[in-house]
Design a protein around this motif. Sequence first.
Motif, short mmCIF file in Angstrom:
data_model
loop_
_atom_site.label_atom_id
_atom_site.label_comp_id
_atom_site.label_asym_id
_atom_site.label_seq_id
_atom_site.Cartn_x
_atom_site.Cartn_y
_atom_site.Cartn_z
N GLN A 53 63.06 51.89 44.08
CA GLN A 53 62.24 50.64 44.35
C GLN A 53 62.96 49.61 43.51
OE1 GLN A 53 60.74 53.35 43.30
NE2 GLN A 53 59.46 54.19 45.17
N THR A 57 65.17 46.29 44.89
CA THR A 57 64.80 44.87 44.48
C THR A 57 66.21 44.31 43.97
OG1 THR A 57 62.45 45.56 43.91
CG2 THR A 57 63.18 43.62 42.82
N GLU A 58 66.89 44.87 43.15
CA GLU A 58 68.13 44.27 42.68
C GLU A 58 69.01 44.03 43.63
OE1 GLU A 58 72.19 44.29 41.01
OE2 GLU A 58 71.54 45.38 42.70
N PHE A 67 61.80 38.16 49.83
CA PHE A 67 61.31 38.88 48.79
C PHE A 67 59.68 39.29 49.34
CE2 PHE A 67 64.08 36.53 46.38
CZ PHE A 67 65.06 37.50 45.97
N ASP A 72 57.40 36.67 43.58
CA ASP A 72 58.74 37.04 43.30
C ASP A 72 59.74 35.72 43.22
OD1 ASP A 72 58.11 39.64 43.09
OD2 ASP A 72 59.06 40.41 45.37
N TYR A 94 61.02 39.47 39.47
CA TYR A 94 60.50 39.96 40.65
C TYR A 94 60.08 41.39 40.72
CZ TYR A 94 64.61 36.72 41.14
OH TYR A 94 65.26 35.87 41.20
N THR A 95 59.12 41.76 41.38
CA THR A 95 58.21 42.80 41.64
C THR A 95 58.99 44.19 42.20
OG1 THR A 95 56.44 41.68 42.06
CG2 THR A 95 56.05 43.87 42.67
N VAL A 96 58.78 45.10 41.12
CA VAL A 96 59.29 46.43 41.73
C VAL A 96 58.03 47.21 42.34
CG1 VAL A 96 60.75 48.80 40.99
CG2 VAL A 96 61.20 46.25 40.00
N ARG A 108 58.74 45.34 37.07
CA ARG A 108 59.40 44.15 37.15
C ARG A 108 60.99 44.11 36.97
NH1 ARG A 108 54.84 43.88 38.47
NH2 ARG A 108 53.21 42.22 38.28
#
Length: 137
Positions: A53, A57-58, A67, A72, A94-96, A108
């Motif tokens: 995850q 996100t990255e 997002f 995010d 950003y949320t993971v 995050r």
Amino acid sequence: MTTLATGAVLAWVVALPALSGLALAGSPAWARESSQAASTTLPTVALADLPPQAQATERLVRSGGPFPYEKDGIVFGNRERLLPRQTRGYYHEYTVPTPGARDRGARRLVCGGRQPRNPDACFYTDDHYASFRRVLP
């Protein structure tokens, strides 16, 4: 006895300014030194070693989104002073996603740089900002 107690308190109050240079938690100098020391000793983690995850996100950060969470991309204030000191607006979070979590969870990715799609550095936390690891490509 009252004189002794008053004298002891007075001696402590007089000595207090001399102690203010010590590493007291509320001292701005201490916070500044702590921030600089912490930023140089952050552990690292390879992107490939992060949860899937976090890797996804990255990739979203580098592609510019979209997002999944409204928050995010908001500015991360670095109030904990665990990341290297930068001007306000440098870091974005950003949320993971956490499998099974009913909310955003604690994970995050915080990335910093002038160009959000090409960050200078990203940092991962899985404990809601209590600790960070610098992400290596």
